[in-house]
Motif scaffolding. Structure first.
Motif, PDB file in Angstrom:
ATOM      1  N   HIS A  51      16.529   5.947  36.109  1.00 51.55           N
ATOM      2  CA  HIS A  51      16.676   4.905  35.087  1.00 51.55           C
ATOM      3  C   HIS A  51      17.304   5.413  33.791  1.00 51.55           C
ATOM      4  CE1 HIS A  51      14.393   2.237  37.617  1.00 51.55           C
ATOM      5  NE2 HIS A  51      13.456   3.165  37.741  1.00 51.55           N
ATOM      6  N   ARG A  52      17.887   6.592  33.812  1.00 55.33           N
ATOM      7  CA  ARG A  52      18.469   7.204  32.602  1.00 55.33           C
ATOM      8  C   ARG A  52      19.437   6.262  31.884  1.00 55.33           C
ATOM      9  NH1 ARG A  52      20.430   8.931  28.398  1.00 55.33           N
ATOM     10  NH2 ARG A  52      21.299  10.973  28.075  1.00 55.33           N
ATOM     11  N   ASP A  53      20.285   5.584  32.636  1.00 51.89           N
ATOM     12  CA  ASP A  53      21.300   4.725  32.026  1.00 51.89           C
ATOM     13  C   ASP A  53      20.739   3.389  31.538  1.00 51.89           C
ATOM     14  OD1 ASP A  53      23.201   6.666  32.533  1.00 51.89           O
ATOM     15  OD2 ASP A  53      23.695   5.846  34.499  1.00 51.89           O
ATOM     16  N   GLN A  54      19.485   3.096  31.850  1.00 42.93           N
ATOM     17  CA  GLN A  54      18.898   1.816  31.451  1.00 42.93           C
ATOM     18  C   GLN A  54      18.132   1.895  30.139  1.00 42.93           C
ATOM     19  OE1 GLN A  54      16.571   0.487  34.770  1.00 42.93           O
ATOM     20  NE2 GLN A  54      18.312   0.483  36.151  1.00 42.93           N
ATOM     21  N   ILE A  55      18.062   3.084  29.523  1.00 41.47           N
ATOM     22  CA  ILE A  55      17.364   3.217  28.247  1.00 41.47           C
ATOM     23  C   ILE A  55      18.267   2.654  27.159  1.00 41.47           C
ATOM     24  CG2 ILE A  55      16.362   4.804  26.570  1.00 41.47           C
ATOM     25  CD1 ILE A  55      15.836   6.722  28.926  1.00 41.47           C
ATOM     26  N   PRO A  56      17.843   1.552  26.552  1.00 37.11           N
ATOM     27  CA  PRO A  56      18.710   0.942  25.549  1.00 37.11           C
ATOM     28  C   PRO A  56      18.781   1.790  24.280  1.00 37.11           C
ATOM     29  CG  PRO A  56      16.636  -0.250  25.687  1.00 37.11           C
ATOM     30  CD  PRO A  56      16.610   0.806  26.755  1.00 37.11           C
ATOM     31  N   PRO A  57      19.951   1.831  23.642  1.00 37.53           N
ATOM     32  CA  PRO A  57      20.086   2.596  22.396  1.00 37.53           C
ATOM     33  C   PRO A  57      19.081   2.139  21.333  1.00 37.53           C
ATOM     34  CG  PRO A  57      22.238   1.851  23.172  1.00 37.53           C
ATOM     35  CD  PRO A  57      21.201   1.218  24.048  1.00 37.53           C
ATOM     36  N   GLU A  58      18.714   0.862  21.367  1.00 40.40           N
ATOM     37  CA  GLU A  58      17.756   0.344  20.383  1.00 40.40           C
ATOM     38  C   GLU A  58      16.392   1.014  20.546  1.00 40.40           C
ATOM     39  OE1 GLU A  58      19.327  -1.849  22.624  1.00 40.40           O
ATOM     40  OE2 GLU A  58      20.988  -2.243  21.255  1.00 40.40           O
ATOM     41  N   ALA A  59      16.007   1.314  21.792  1.00 38.57           N
ATOM     42  CA  ALA A  59      14.718   1.971  22.038  1.00 38.57           C
ATOM     43  C   ALA A  59      14.718   3.380  21.450  1.00 38.57           C
ATOM     44  CB  ALA A  59      14.409   2.012  23.521  1.00 38.57           C
ATOM     45  N   ALA A  81      14.487   3.060  17.719  1.00 37.66           N
ATOM     46  CA  ALA A  81      13.138   2.696  17.296  1.00 37.66           C
ATOM     47  C   ALA A  81      12.198   3.887  17.370  1.00 37.66           C
ATOM     48  CB  ALA A  81      12.603   1.542  18.147  1.00 37.66           C
ATOM     49  N   LEU A  82      12.298   4.667  18.443  1.00 41.16           N
ATOM     50  CA  LEU A  82      11.416   5.820  18.610  1.00 41.16           C
ATOM     51  C   LEU A  82      11.681   6.909  17.588  1.00 41.16           C
ATOM     52  CD1 LEU A  82      11.377   6.140  22.490  1.00 41.16           C
ATOM     53  CD2 LEU A  82       9.463   5.508  21.027  1.00 41.16           C
ATOM     54  N   THR A  83      12.925   7.040  17.160  1.00 41.06           N
ATOM     55  CA  THR A  83      13.298   8.132  16.256  1.00 41.06           C
ATOM     56  C   THR A  83      13.479   7.665  14.820  1.00 41.06           C
ATOM     57  OG1 THR A  83      15.646   7.806  16.712  1.00 41.06           O
ATOM     58  CG2 THR A  83      14.453   9.371  18.111  1.00 41.06           C
ATOM     59  N   HIS A  84      13.232   6.397  14.570  1.00 35.37           N
ATOM     60  CA  HIS A  84      13.405   5.805  13.236  1.00 35.37           C
ATOM     61  C   HIS A  84      14.818   6.027  12.706  1.00 35.37           C
ATOM     62  CE1 HIS A  84       9.163   4.926  13.094  1.00 35.37           C
ATOM     63  NE2 HIS A  84       8.899   6.172  13.407  1.00 35.37           N
ATOM     64  N   GLY A  85      15.797   6.020  13.616  1.00 31.50           N
ATOM     65  CA  GLY A  85      17.194   6.132  13.221  1.00 31.50           C
ATOM     66  C   GLY A  85      17.661   7.547  12.922  1.00 31.50           C
ATOM     67  N   ASP A  86      16.799   8.558  13.090  1.00 32.25           N
ATOM     68  CA  ASP A  86      17.160   9.942  12.815  1.00 32.25           C
ATOM     69  C   ASP A  86      18.078  10.446  13.930  1.00 32.25           C
ATOM     70  OD1 ASP A  86      17.286  12.752  12.687  1.00 32.25           O
ATOM     71  OD2 ASP A  86      15.295  12.888  11.781  1.00 32.25           O
ATOM     72  N   ILE A  87      19.353  10.695  13.591  1.00 35.64           N
ATOM     73  CA  ILE A  87      20.331  11.079  14.614  1.00 35.64           C
ATOM     74  C   ILE A  87      19.992  12.421  15.262  1.00 35.64           C
ATOM     75  CG2 ILE A  87      22.199   9.706  13.647  1.00 35.64           C
ATOM     76  CD1 ILE A  87      23.338  12.301  12.449  1.00 35.64           C
ATOM     77  N   ALA A 112      18.084  15.105  20.168  1.00 38.63           N
ATOM     78  CA  ALA A 112      17.090  15.928  20.868  1.00 38.63           C
ATOM     79  C   ALA A 112      16.543  15.194  22.086  1.00 38.63           C
ATOM     80  CB  ALA A 112      15.961  16.309  19.920  1.00 38.63           C
ATOM     81  N   ILE A 113      16.257  13.898  21.936  1.00 39.04           N
ATOM     82  CA  ILE A 113      15.736  13.119  23.063  1.00 39.04           C
ATOM     83  C   ILE A 113      16.795  12.984  24.149  1.00 39.04           C
ATOM     84  CG2 ILE A 113      15.001  10.807  23.769  1.00 39.04           C
ATOM     85  CD1 ILE A 113      13.449  10.629  21.133  1.00 39.04           C
ATOM     86  N   GLU A 114      18.024  12.690  23.761  1.00 40.92           N
ATOM     87  CA  GLU A 114      19.093  12.565  24.751  1.00 40.92           C
ATOM     88  C   GLU A 114      19.328  13.882  25.482  1.00 40.92           C
ATOM     89  OE1 GLU A 114      22.355  10.947  22.521  1.00 40.92           O
ATOM     90  OE2 GLU A 114      21.526   8.916  22.598  1.00 40.92           O
ATOM     91  N   SER A 115      19.248  14.990  24.743  1.00 40.73           N
ATOM     92  CA  SER A 115      19.393  16.304  25.368  1.00 40.73           C
ATOM     93  C   SER A 115      18.250  16.564  26.349  1.00 40.73           C
ATOM     94  CB  SER A 115      19.414  17.392  24.296  1.00 40.73           C
ATOM     95  OG  SER A 115      19.420  18.666  24.881  1.00 40.73           O
ATOM     96  N   ALA A 116      17.032  16.199  25.948  1.00 38.43           N
ATOM     97  CA  ALA A 116      15.882  16.375  26.836  1.00 38.43           C
ATOM     98  C   ALA A 116      16.035  15.528  28.095  1.00 38.43           C
ATOM     99  CB  ALA A 116      14.593  16.018  26.107  1.00 38.43           C
ATOM    100  N   LEU A 117      16.539  14.305  27.940  1.00 37.78           N
ATOM    101  CA  LEU A 117      16.759  13.452  29.112  1.00 37.78           C
ATOM    102  C   LEU A 117      17.821  14.041  30.028  1.00 37.78           C
ATOM    103  CD1 LEU A 117      16.609   9.911  27.486  1.00 37.78           C
ATOM    104  CD2 LEU A 117      14.965  10.899  29.088  1.00 37.78           C
ATOM    105  N   ASP A 118      18.839  14.676  29.434  1.00 33.79           N
ATOM    106  CA  ASP A 118      19.880  15.308  30.239  1.00 33.79           C
ATOM    107  C   ASP A 118      19.338  16.515  31.007  1.00 33.79           C
ATOM    108  OD1 ASP A 118      21.786  13.501  29.407  1.00 33.79           O
ATOM    109  OD2 ASP A 118      22.552  14.785  27.795  1.00 33.79           O
TER     110      ASP A 118
END
Length: 139
Positions: A61-69, A72-78, A83-89
């Motif tokens: 389901h990696r591609d189904q994670i909406p950017p908005e989620a 929201a989880l990171t409070h907009g901190d790029i 870090a989350i995207e890297s962890a998912l990769d």
């Protein structure tokens, strides 16, 4: 190193009852009650089964994670988003991490839970619903 129950407080049996964690010697075990008998399951093996199940879910389901989620989880901190995207990769590299009690509490509040049987097999991983009321613009 002693085995610790990483998902303690987040695991239920097939009847919906909380699976307790006990210490046996230096190690922790998950205790599943089935027909009046307490099954003591090695925390490391149960946690590995949970991670294996979650890895499959993330990969599928990696591609189904909406950017908005993520926002929201990171409070907009790029940097947190990266870090989350890297962890998912690298989700297939996850072996065993130490989860702080605060993270477990937050996961429980969001509705995360794992259902196992008395063999320690993962029957279901319930992830928090999307849209759990976090507004990244709210302070």
């Amino acid at each position: 190193m002693a085995a610790r129950a990483m998902f303690g407080g987040l695991v239920q049996d097939s009847q919906g009852d909380l699976v307790h964690v006990r210490r046996v010697g230096a190690d922790e075990v998950y205790v599943v009650r089935e027909d009046g008998f307490d099954w003591h399951l090695e925390a490391g093996k149960v946690d590995a089964a949970i991670w294996s199940h979650m890895k499959r879910m993330f990969v599928e389901h990696r591609d189904q994670i909406p950017p908005e989620a993520l926002q929201a989880l990171t409070h907009g901190d790029i940097f947190q988003q990266a870090a989350i995207e890297s962890a998912l990769d690298r989700v297939d590299e996850i072996e065993r991490i130490e989860m702080p009690p605060q993270q477990r509490d937050l996961l429980a509040l969001l509705g995360f839970r794992v259902v196992i049987d008395y063999h320690g097999d993962v029957l279901e991983v319930v992830m928090p619903d999307q849209g759990f009321g976090i507004d990244p613009d709210e302070e």
